[in-house]
Write a protein that holds these residues in place. Structure first.
Motif, mmCIF file in Angstrom:
data_model
loop_
_atom_site.group_PDB
_atom_site.id
_atom_site.type_symbol
_atom_site.label_atom_id
_atom_site.label_comp_id
_atom_site.label_asym_id
_atom_site.label_seq_id
_atom_site.Cartn_x
_atom_site.Cartn_y
_atom_site.Cartn_z
ATOM 1 N N VAL A 2 9.562 48.262 103.122
ATOM 2 C CA VAL A 2 10.467 48.109 102.005
ATOM 3 C C VAL A 2 11.881 47.807 102.490
ATOM 4 O O VAL A 2 12.338 48.339 103.512
ATOM 5 C CB VAL A 2 10.440 49.392 101.141
ATOM 6 C CG1 VAL A 2 11.028 50.577 101.866
ATOM 7 C CG2 VAL A 2 11.113 49.159 99.814
ATOM 8 N N SER A 25 12.944 46.263 97.540
ATOM 9 C CA SER A 25 12.130 45.059 97.410
ATOM 10 C C SER A 25 11.129 45.024 98.560
ATOM 11 O O SER A 25 11.308 45.701 99.576
ATOM 12 C CB SER A 25 13.004 43.803 97.435
ATOM 13 O OG SER A 25 13.700 43.696 98.659
ATOM 14 N N THR A 28 6.770 49.281 97.272
ATOM 15 C CA THR A 28 6.893 50.216 96.156
ATOM 16 C C THR A 28 7.661 51.443 96.600
ATOM 17 O O THR A 28 7.214 52.188 97.463
ATOM 18 C CB THR A 28 5.488 50.625 95.666
ATOM 19 O OG1 THR A 28 4.767 49.456 95.286
ATOM 20 C CG2 THR A 28 5.605 51.567 94.481
ATOM 21 N N SER A 30 8.144 54.131 95.107
ATOM 22 C CA SER A 30 7.582 55.403 94.649
ATOM 23 C C SER A 30 6.783 56.144 95.720
ATOM 24 O O SER A 30 6.506 57.334 95.565
ATOM 25 C CB SER A 30 6.701 55.176 93.427
ATOM 26 O OG SER A 30 5.606 54.343 93.750
ATOM 27 N N ARG A 53 9.200 61.833 96.037
ATOM 28 C CA ARG A 53 8.536 60.653 95.466
ATOM 29 C C ARG A 53 8.523 60.682 93.933
ATOM 30 O O ARG A 53 8.803 59.676 93.288
ATOM 31 C CB ARG A 53 7.101 60.579 95.965
ATOM 32 C CG ARG A 53 6.926 60.319 97.439
ATOM 33 C CD ARG A 53 5.455 60.144 97.761
ATOM 34 N NE ARG A 53 5.195 59.933 99.172
ATOM 35 C CZ ARG A 53 4.587 60.801 99.952
ATOM 36 N NH1 ARG A 53 4.172 61.959 99.466
ATOM 37 N NH2 ARG A 53 4.373 60.526 101.222
ATOM 38 N N ASN A 74 11.086 55.012 89.133
ATOM 39 C CA ASN A 74 10.064 54.324 89.925
ATOM 40 C C ASN A 74 9.585 53.044 89.251
ATOM 41 O O ASN A 74 9.152 52.109 89.921
ATOM 42 C CB ASN A 74 8.894 55.259 90.203
ATOM 43 C CG ASN A 74 9.233 56.315 91.244
ATOM 44 O OD1 ASN A 74 10.125 56.119 92.071
ATOM 45 N ND2 ASN A 74 8.538 57.443 91.211
ATOM 46 N N ASN A 77 11.895 50.654 90.560
ATOM 47 C CA ASN A 77 12.020 50.638 92.029
ATOM 48 C C ASN A 77 13.453 50.950 92.464
ATOM 49 O O ASN A 77 13.985 50.336 93.401
ATOM 50 C CB ASN A 77 11.610 49.276 92.586
ATOM 51 C CG ASN A 77 10.421 49.360 93.528
ATOM 52 O OD1 ASN A 77 9.721 50.380 93.579
ATOM 53 N ND2 ASN A 77 10.196 48.312 94.296
#
Length: 124
Positions: A2, A25, A28, A30, A53, A74, A77
């Motif tokens: 990420v 980006s 994910t 989360s 999380r 989440n 993002n």
């Protein structure tokens, strides 16, 4: 892996507020715990806040408790850092970071992914 991008920094008078955003980006967000750190010129990178999380667990540095709030969306993002009652001592470059372990670590070395930082300047 990420990629993280911080935004929302700027110049504010003491007592004012800013909201920083950490957008992810290429992955994910989360699945990561996310932390905010800051670094003033000539000083080490210090822990500010972290969130698990799910957002169910948070951790704050004593210096920001009651003034800063970390949260996450989440679905977007994104992790946010709401900073109120800003003080001159809060002036620093603020970084967000993510760790797959999911723990709200306060140690920078526990985080694998880092953004480039956003400058926050508080005038006294």
């Amino acid at each position: 892996q990420v990629q993280l991008v911080e935004s929302g920094g700027g110049l504010v008078q003491a007592g004012g507020s800013l909201r920083l955003s950490c957008a992810a980006s290429g992955g994910t967000l989360s699945i990561y715990a996310v932390g905010w750190f800051r670094q003033a010129p000539g000083k080490e990178r210090d822990f500010v806040a972290a969130i698990s999380r799910s957002g169910g667990s948070t951790n704050y540095a004593d210096s920001v408790k009651g003034r800063f709030t970390i949260s996450r969306d989440n679905g977007k993002n994104t992790v946010l850092l709401q900073m109120n009652s800003l003080q001159f001592e809060d002036t620093a470059v603020y970084f967000c970071a993510a760790n797959r372990g999911g723990v709200v670590w306060s140690t920078p070395g526990r985080y694998e992914n880092w953004g480039q930082g956003t400058q926050v300047t508080v005038s006294s």
